[in-house]
Design an enzyme around this catalytic site. Structure first.
Site, PDB file in Angstrom:
ATOM      1  N   LYS A  52      -6.555   2.243   3.403  1.00  0.00           N
ATOM      2  CA  LYS A  52      -6.888   3.229   4.429  1.00  0.00           C
ATOM      3  C   LYS A  52      -6.596   4.640   3.926  1.00  0.00           C
ATOM      4  CE  LYS A  52      -3.897   4.013   7.847  1.00  0.00           C
ATOM      5  NZ  LYS A  52      -3.637   5.466   8.027  1.00  0.00           N
ATOM      6  N   ASN A  53      -5.470   4.792   3.240  1.00  0.00           N
ATOM      7  CA  ASN A  53      -5.031   6.118   2.811  1.00  0.00           C
ATOM      8  C   ASN A  53      -5.788   6.654   1.602  1.00  0.00           C
ATOM      9  OD1 ASN A  53      -3.192   6.220   4.895  1.00  0.00           O
ATOM     10  ND2 ASN A  53      -1.518   5.402   3.664  1.00  0.00           N
ATOM     11  N   CYS A 100      -0.373   8.604  15.027  1.00  0.00           N
ATOM     12  CA  CYS A 100       0.741   7.834  15.565  1.00  0.00           C
ATOM     13  C   CYS A 100       1.908   8.741  15.912  1.00  0.00           C
ATOM     14  CB  CYS A 100       1.193   6.773  14.547  1.00  0.00           C
ATOM     15  SG  CYS A 100       0.002   5.445  14.332  1.00  0.00           S
ATOM     16  N   ARG A 110       4.898  15.723  12.557  1.00  0.00           N
ATOM     17  CA  ARG A 110       4.043  15.739  11.381  1.00  0.00           C
ATOM     18  C   ARG A 110       3.325  17.095  11.370  1.00  0.00           C
ATOM     19  NH1 ARG A 110       1.201   9.807  11.196  1.00  0.00           N
ATOM     20  NH2 ARG A 110       1.063  10.285   8.991  1.00  0.00           N
ATOM     21  N   ASP A 169       6.095   3.034   5.529  1.00  0.00           N
ATOM     22  CA  ASP A 169       5.199   2.071   6.177  1.00  0.00           C
ATOM     23  C   ASP A 169       5.647   0.629   5.969  1.00  0.00           C
ATOM     24  OD1 ASP A 169       3.110   3.778   7.315  1.00  0.00           O
ATOM     25  OD2 ASP A 169       2.647   4.294   5.254  1.00  0.00           O
ATOM     26  N   ARG A 213      -6.428   0.603  13.561  1.00  0.00           N
ATOM     27  CA  ARG A 213      -6.549   1.814  12.735  1.00  0.00           C
ATOM     28  C   ARG A 213      -6.352   1.481  11.263  1.00  0.00           C
ATOM     29  NH1 ARG A 213      -2.555   5.652  13.223  1.00  0.00           N
ATOM     30  NH2 ARG A 213      -3.851   6.728  11.705  1.00  0.00           N
TER      31      ARG A 213
END
Length: 454
Positions: free
Chosen positions: A40-41, A137, A142, A326, A434
């Site tokens: 995803k990243n 999230c 952030r 994570d 997600r």
């Protein structure tokens, strides 16, 4: 028998509350094989990078997750033609790129923080960009200050509006000397995506060096960028006049791979994660082995299982090559079954341990220290925002009714429910989509007993 709805059914672009609920009957090990696609990243950032090319790009191993859907929608709003060539393969043609209305960007951005990374490419392409209020999230502060400061360094003008932030670059963008106060992944991506076409040379110090960052650098180099990585987190980027499209296969999703590994530990299961690779998971594999897990490395993936009773560990999250933040949430679920006291120091996000309240509701013995814990054994420098969780085990888990708070925490609730005796209800599962492709299908393949309701 499972009542299985499509993983993409009723999932909004932002991956918010779909109204869908999982009812999980736990107490059985997860056994079988799952496949992981591109990270995803990386996939979402490589899609943004396609805006920089003068020709079309092809991205392979793209996961079918809601964050990808958000980026695709944002690209299409800006006139990029996105085509599915086959499953997991996208063709992105930016030749028709145009400015988008603020309302359209806001509508498609949803809960994603990806729009901030559109700024550099759009400033090069169109001379302006707009960022709506950012979601994502709720796991801590952030701030986008790192991003905005970097963009100002390149010559961007930043105007804060009630509905978001407008950026412009009437004089174009130029190279800059930038030192990040923290090796932020997002800010490093921002600098890379902006510097490759800025006039002159950019020196980025204290850069993030995650595998996904290195893969993004590989994407940009394929497009014609000149980027060199030097010791001590220094990256040099020589700006070029133009870039072309790329053809790239995304690096595998090591976060999803680690999540399934933690599920094998928590449920006393045996899971083969196809597509996982050893090199990018060295730090995780060391901790996995210390906890009492066992693994076999194969050409096409990694097999994860218990190697005996689970043992307590001390873990500190950190930027790469440290233990990823994570990874700690799914691991904590497994640590509730370890024999003794484990400590997890969270040094990246200040609110990421909030998910443990639901685990306590399910029978876990977890105490969160909101100001962290000092220890002579620690190696990661303390940060003002850090927290720590002390987990005492083993404690039997029992079913409960929980609501998904964030992506990794939500997945952790699912594996806690699978490890628990009795039935659990896990609500708001759209957030999990997600970052986890075909979650329900994979759970079925591994023998999980659950139903899905709207």
């Amino acid at each position: 028998m499972n009542t299985l709805l499509s993983d993409s059914a009723s999932t909004p672009a932002g991956g918010g509350n779909t109204g869908q609920t999982l009812r999980i009957r736990g107490g059985r090990p997860l056994r079988g094989r799952v496949e992981v696609k591109g990270a995803k990243n990386l996939a979402t950032k490589a899609m943004v990078a396609a805006l920089l090319g003068e020709t079309a790009s092809i991205l392979r191993d793209v996961p079918d997750i809601s964050d990808v859907h958000v980026v695709r929608s944002l690209l299409e709003v800006h006139g990029v033609h996105v085509e599915d060539l086959e499953d997991g393969v996208l063709r992105l043609d930016p030749s028709g790129a145009v400015s988008a209305h603020m309302e359209e960007i806001d509508a498609h951005a949803g809960a994603s923080r990806i729009p901030i990374l559109f700024c550099g490419p759009l400033l090069h392409l169109l001379g302006q960009a707009f960022i709506p209020d950012l979601g994502g999230c709720r796991i801590g502060d952030r701030p986008i200050d790192f991003h905005l400061d970097a963009l100002r360094s390149f010559g961007a003008i930043v105007d804060k509006l009630p509905s978001g932030i407008r950026l412009s670059a009437p004089g174009g963008l130029h190279g800059a000397n930038i030192e990040l106060p923290y090796p932020s992944v997002g800010a490093t991506e921002q600098v890379l995506l902006t510097a490759v076409r800025a006039k002159g040379t950019t020196e980025l110090r204290n850069a993030a060096i995650e595998p996904e960052i290195m893969d993004l650098i590989a994407v940009l180099q394929k497009m014609g960028a000149i980027i060199s990585y030097e010791p001590n987190r220094v990256i040099f980027i020589e700006g070029v006049e133009s870039l072309r499209g790329y053809d790239h296969r995304a690096i595998f999703d090591r976060n999803e791979a680690a999540s399934w590994a933690a599920a094998a530990l928590a449920t006393d299961g045996d899971i083969f994660v196809g597509g996982a690779k050893q090199q990018e998971m060295l730090t995780f594999l060391n901790v996995f082995r210390k906890v009492g897990g066992d693994f076999d490395i194969a050409e096409d993936g990694i097999r994860f299982r218990r190697g005996g009773p689970l043992k307590p560990v001390m873990v500190e999250t950190d930027v790469h090559p440290g233990f990823m933040t994570d990874w700690q949430q799914p691991l904590i679920v497994a640590l509730t079954q370890a024999e003794g006291e484990s400590v997890v120091h969270e040094t990246v996000y200040e609110n990421r341990l909030g998910f443990t309240r639901a685990l306590v509701q399910m029978g876990a013995d977890i105490v969160v220290h909101p100001d962290g814990i000092a220890s002579s054994e620690r190696r990661v420098p303390r940060r003002a925002l850090e927290q720590a969780a002390v987990i005492n085990g083993p404690t039997p888990l029992h079913g409960a009714d929980v609501v998904v708070p964030d992506l990794r925490g939500g997945y952790s609730y699912v594996i806690a429910a699978l490890a628990a005796e009795g039935e659990s209800t896990v609500r708001n599962i759209g957030i999990i989509r997600r970052g986890y492709e075909k979650l329900l299908e994979k759970l079925t393949d591994l023998g999980a007993d659950f139903d899905v309701t709207e």
